[in-house]
Scaffold this motif. Structure first.
Motif, PDB file in Angstrom:
ATOM      1  N   SER A 311       0.859  -1.182   0.000  1.00  0.00           N
ATOM      2  CA  SER A 311       0.000   0.000   0.000  1.00  0.00           C
ATOM      3  C   SER A 311       0.890   1.225   0.000  1.00  0.00           C
ATOM      4  O   SER A 311       1.562   1.524   0.978  1.00  0.00           O
ATOM      5  CB  SER A 311      -0.948   0.009   1.211  1.00  0.00           C
ATOM      6  OG  SER A 311      -0.242   0.172   2.415  1.00  0.00           O
ATOM      7  N   MET A 315      -2.381   4.135  -6.819  1.00  0.00           N
ATOM      8  CA  MET A 315      -2.838   2.859  -7.343  1.00  0.00           C
ATOM      9  C   MET A 315      -1.643   2.162  -7.988  1.00  0.00           C
ATOM     10  O   MET A 315      -0.888   2.769  -8.736  1.00  0.00           O
ATOM     11  CB  MET A 315      -3.937   3.067  -8.390  1.00  0.00           C
ATOM     12  CG  MET A 315      -4.468   1.777  -9.003  1.00  0.00           C
ATOM     13  SD  MET A 315      -5.602   2.083 -10.399  1.00  0.00           S
ATOM     14  CE  MET A 315      -6.945   2.938  -9.578  1.00  0.00           C
ATOM     15  N   HIS A 371      -7.840   1.692   0.280  1.00  0.00           N
ATOM     16  CA  HIS A 371      -6.891   1.046  -0.624  1.00  0.00           C
ATOM     17  C   HIS A 371      -7.339  -0.383  -0.915  1.00  0.00           C
ATOM     18  O   HIS A 371      -7.294  -0.836  -2.066  1.00  0.00           O
ATOM     19  CB  HIS A 371      -5.500   1.056   0.017  1.00  0.00           C
ATOM     20  CG  HIS A 371      -4.408   1.428  -0.936  1.00  0.00           C
ATOM     21  ND1 HIS A 371      -4.415   2.588  -1.681  1.00  0.00           N
ATOM     22  CD2 HIS A 371      -3.267   0.782  -1.284  1.00  0.00           C
ATOM     23  CE1 HIS A 371      -3.331   2.643  -2.427  1.00  0.00           C
ATOM     24  NE2 HIS A 371      -2.614   1.562  -2.215  1.00  0.00           N
ATOM     25  N   MET A 374     -10.319  -0.246  -3.251  1.00  0.00           N
ATOM     26  CA  MET A 374      -9.938   0.108  -4.616  1.00  0.00           C
ATOM     27  C   MET A 374      -9.611  -1.150  -5.414  1.00  0.00           C
ATOM     28  O   MET A 374     -10.112  -1.346  -6.531  1.00  0.00           O
ATOM     29  CB  MET A 374      -8.732   1.041  -4.595  1.00  0.00           C
ATOM     30  CG  MET A 374      -8.106   1.299  -5.960  1.00  0.00           C
ATOM     31  SD  MET A 374      -6.570   2.239  -5.826  1.00  0.00           S
ATOM     32  CE  MET A 374      -5.504   1.054  -4.977  1.00  0.00           C
ATOM     33  N   LEU A 405     -13.742   6.620  -3.455  1.00  0.00           N
ATOM     34  CA  LEU A 405     -12.452   5.995  -3.733  1.00  0.00           C
ATOM     35  C   LEU A 405     -11.659   6.797  -4.757  1.00  0.00           C
ATOM     36  O   LEU A 405     -10.441   6.941  -4.649  1.00  0.00           O
ATOM     37  CB  LEU A 405     -12.650   4.564  -4.259  1.00  0.00           C
ATOM     38  CG  LEU A 405     -13.311   3.563  -3.318  1.00  0.00           C
ATOM     39  CD1 LEU A 405     -13.428   2.195  -3.987  1.00  0.00           C
ATOM     40  CD2 LEU A 405     -12.542   3.436  -2.003  1.00  0.00           C
ATOM     41  N   ASN A 411      -5.327   6.737  -3.939  1.00  0.00           N
ATOM     42  CA  ASN A 411      -5.879   5.811  -4.929  1.00  0.00           C
ATOM     43  C   ASN A 411      -5.718   6.310  -6.363  1.00  0.00           C
ATOM     44  O   ASN A 411      -6.122   5.617  -7.305  1.00  0.00           O
ATOM     45  CB  ASN A 411      -7.371   5.572  -4.669  1.00  0.00           C
ATOM     46  CG  ASN A 411      -7.619   4.651  -3.487  1.00  0.00           C
ATOM     47  OD1 ASN A 411      -6.689   4.139  -2.892  1.00  0.00           O
ATOM     48  ND2 ASN A 411      -8.882   4.457  -3.150  1.00  0.00           N
TER      49      ASN A 411
END
Length: 660
Positions: A311, A315, A371, A374, A405, A411
């Motif tokens: 994480s 993204m 996260h 997503m 999100l 993200n």
């Protein structure tokens, strides 16, 4: 015989290309400014995202201790391996995005420019901005436990010196590799002596199967991956608002000396505890997420969670654009959920191998949930649409994250994107075939392009329409149409120039650092041709030494030219005296197989050491020298060995991408 012996010297493998360190020629065609359509598209981004939220900037600067005023790191021969100064010339925290850069990507670059030594929490420190990745220092009772020592030895050494200058000189007692990508282990020899590892003075801890994946990644398909990485990482792009701005995970990669010291200790299961120098670490195994061998680490004494690369503040890729096996978005979401359930009650800070940390229990949990969701959303909705009959291309056009999100800064698609990740999820389940019969045996790009152009009325007609659509800002379609003209006639200079202009505008609008690099590199090669030279970074000597004979033979098998080998039968024995291992290689039916059982009747037999073979791969010695020095002996029909070597292809690195 000599030519075939020289071919064996090319056993050296094209490993993970991080950056070629190539500088554009002075005569290269200059980039062009943003069009009105691009300016409008980037202006729309400013209105659609919460740019007034400055929390990330506060987090990126929190705990700052010190930094050098200038940060240019050089290698032993004076070559620059890391240079933040080239970015500081045009990226500043108080400057708005230029017209030629997506404002969201510009924001990410501004955040990644916050470099130096930072305190994360009690006894945990990071040096950020010294490479693509972060290097973390956890203070033990007598020394440092280092997490992920960067790409190259030179930045790792410089980071350790910065820590020593401001926190005191202490020995390194352990190094932890969070996963099997080179930006998380390559700099280890800059801070650790392998003799100390072998003597037990320094532990090197890694997830199980780390070595196998660290060595094998990019070997089998290494040449193609490395060529495509030139596009993904923007190695040829100038450092300017019209060129390279940001790589998403960080500014770019260092181009120093990449190394590897094999781990002394392996972690095999979630919950496994290891205490080093008074620091207790609890590991969470996360195989098959961002890397095939990866693990998070919980520090209960400090209520801190190390998230490796599972994480970050972007993204990530489900399928990296340089090429790799498709990752599992569902498994990724599962492991993030496991993190919340097992460690979420007590967490106060999370930090990771890229970007800046996050503090506060509620903020961390909210971040992990968003996260997790997503990856879960992109997986579930891609599969839902797939099961309704939509193809990967259609899904990528339809899918959108929900606002809660999508507007969450960590993200945003600075590295991976929702468009190409949704296609990757389709690919994981369904493969390349979209189900339409016309896709089953379609023409390859060059002959198809000629028919497309013929059907569209010829090159002139396509160019006229493309110019009109370019003026309207319809760059996606113009790129699709002109691609066919260029592949039908790569000598059409007007088509290549307009296609370059089109890729350039798409690059200026891209929020993803790799997308920007891909587009701008494509524009560069259309205008200036395919490069023919550069400082390509192939597999390091440590990686070559870590290869098993089996890995070497698998690589030779994909270099075997099947049509040339058809109808031939060859058997070779290889005896590695230092390993005490013997093998037989068989060429038959156009393929290369190997066995750990030597053949009774071999056409030729080689006796050598693995070290001698490594020296040949690394260019330290030729086969002739090894034979003359008695380090390699060939018995039997030497012509059989010569014939075998003649069946192996040598890959050309600079193959065409945007032209046929």
């Amino acid at each position: 015989m000599r030519n075939h012996l020289q071919l064996l010297a090319s056993f050296g493998l094209a490993g993970a290309l991080l950056s070629a360190g190539i500088v554009q020629a002075a005569s290269a065609t200059a980039p062009k400014p943003a069009t009105e359509a691009t300016r409008a598209a980037n202006a729309a981004v400013l209105k659609s995202l919460p740019f007034s939220d400055k929390a990330d900037f506060e987090d990126a600067q929190r705990g700052f201790i010190a930094k050098p005023e200038t940060l240019t790191i050089k290698g032993a021969n004076g070559n620059v391996v890391w240079d933040m100064e080239s970015y500081k010339q045009y990226i500043a925290a108080d400057q708005p995005a230029p017209d030629t850069v997506n404002p969201s990507l510009w924001r990410n670059a501004q955040l990644n420019m916050q470099y130096g030594l930072f305190k994360v929490t009690d006894r945990i420190y990071q040096v950020r901005g010294y490479d693509l990745s972060n290097i973390s220092f956890i203070e033990g009772d007598s020394g440092w436990i280092v997490f992920d020592p960067l790409v190259s030895t030179e930045p790792a050494k410089a980071a350790y010196e910065l820590v020593s200058e401001h926190l005191g000189k202490k020995p390194i007692v352990a190094v932890v590799y969070s996963h099997s990508h080179i930006d998380h282990y390559g700099g280890i020899r800059g801070i650790v002596d392998e003799a100390d590892v072998k003597a037990g003075k320094v532990k090197v801890i890694a997830p199980k199967e780390f070595t196998e994946h660290a060595v094998s990644e990019n070997v089998i398909a290494g040449n193609a991956m490395s060529r495509r990485a030139i596009y993904m990482y923007g190695a040829l792009l100038p450092r300017s608002p019209q060129g390279g701005v940001n790589a998403g995970l960080g500014q770019t990669n260092s181009v120093g000396t990449a190394t590897l010291i094999e781990p002394s200790d392996f972690i095999s299961k979630t919950g496994e505890e290891v205490t080093v120098d008074g620091v207790k670490m609890v590991f969470q195994m996360t195989p098959g997420t961002e890397a095939p061998a990866e693990m998070n680490t919980w520090f209960p004494q400090f209520k801190a969670m190390w998230m490796a690369e599972n994480s970050t503040n972007t993204m990530h890729n489900i399928l990296t654009l340089r090429g790799a096996q498709v990752r599992d978005a569902l498994k990724w979401a599962h492991f993030l959920n496991e993190t919340i359930e097992q460690y979420g009650d007590n967490v106060e800070v999370k930090f990771q191998s890229h970007h800046w940390p996050l503090w506060g229990h509620d903020r961390v949990i909210d971040y992990w949930k968003k996260h997790r969701d997503m990856y879960k959303y992109m997986h579930d909705q891609s599969v839902r649409l797939m099961n309704q009959g939509y193809t990967g291309e259609e899904i990528s056009e339809m899918i959108e994250l929900p606002p809660e999100l999508d507007r969450f800064w960590p993200n945003r698609g600075y590295y991976g994107t929702l468009r190409h990740n949704s296609r990757a999820i389709y690919q994981r389940y369904m493969g390349w075939y979209d189900g339409n019969p016309s896709s089953l045996d379609n023409l390859p790009p060059e002959p198809a392009a000629k028919k497309y152009v013929e059907y569209m009325g010829g090159e002139g007609a396509v160019l006229d329409r493309a110019k009109a659509d370019f003026g309207k800002g319809e760059y996606r379609w113009v790129a699709e149409a002109l691609k066919h003209v260029v592949f039908a006639n790569p000598d059409n200079a007007a088509a290549k120039e307009l296609l370059a202009d089109t890729y350039e505008q798409l690059g200026y609008q891209a929020e993803s650092g790799p997308w920007r690099s891909v587009y701008l590199q494509g524009a560069y090669e259309l205008r200036n041709g395919v490069p023919t030279a550069g400082g390509i970074k192939s597999a390091s000597p440590d990686t070559i030494r870590a290869m098993t004979p089996e890995m070497l033979f698998d690589y030779l098998a994909v270099r075997l030219n099947g049509p040339k080998a058809a109808g031939k039968k060859l058997t070779l024995n290889m005896d590695f005296t230092d390993l005490g291992k013997r093998y037989a290689l068989y060429v038959e039916n156009g393929v290369l197989n190997y066995s750990s059982k030597p053949a009774d009747k071999a056409d030729a037999s080689l006796t050598l050491t693995k070290v001698a073979m490594d020296d040949v791969q690394m260019g330290n010695a030729t086969l002739e020298q090894q034979i003359a020095d008695g380090k390699l002996k060939i018995e039997g029909n030497k012509e059989a060995f010569s014939e075998f070597m003649g069946l192996l292809d040598t890959y050309e690195f600079w193959f065409n991408v945007v032209t046929p």
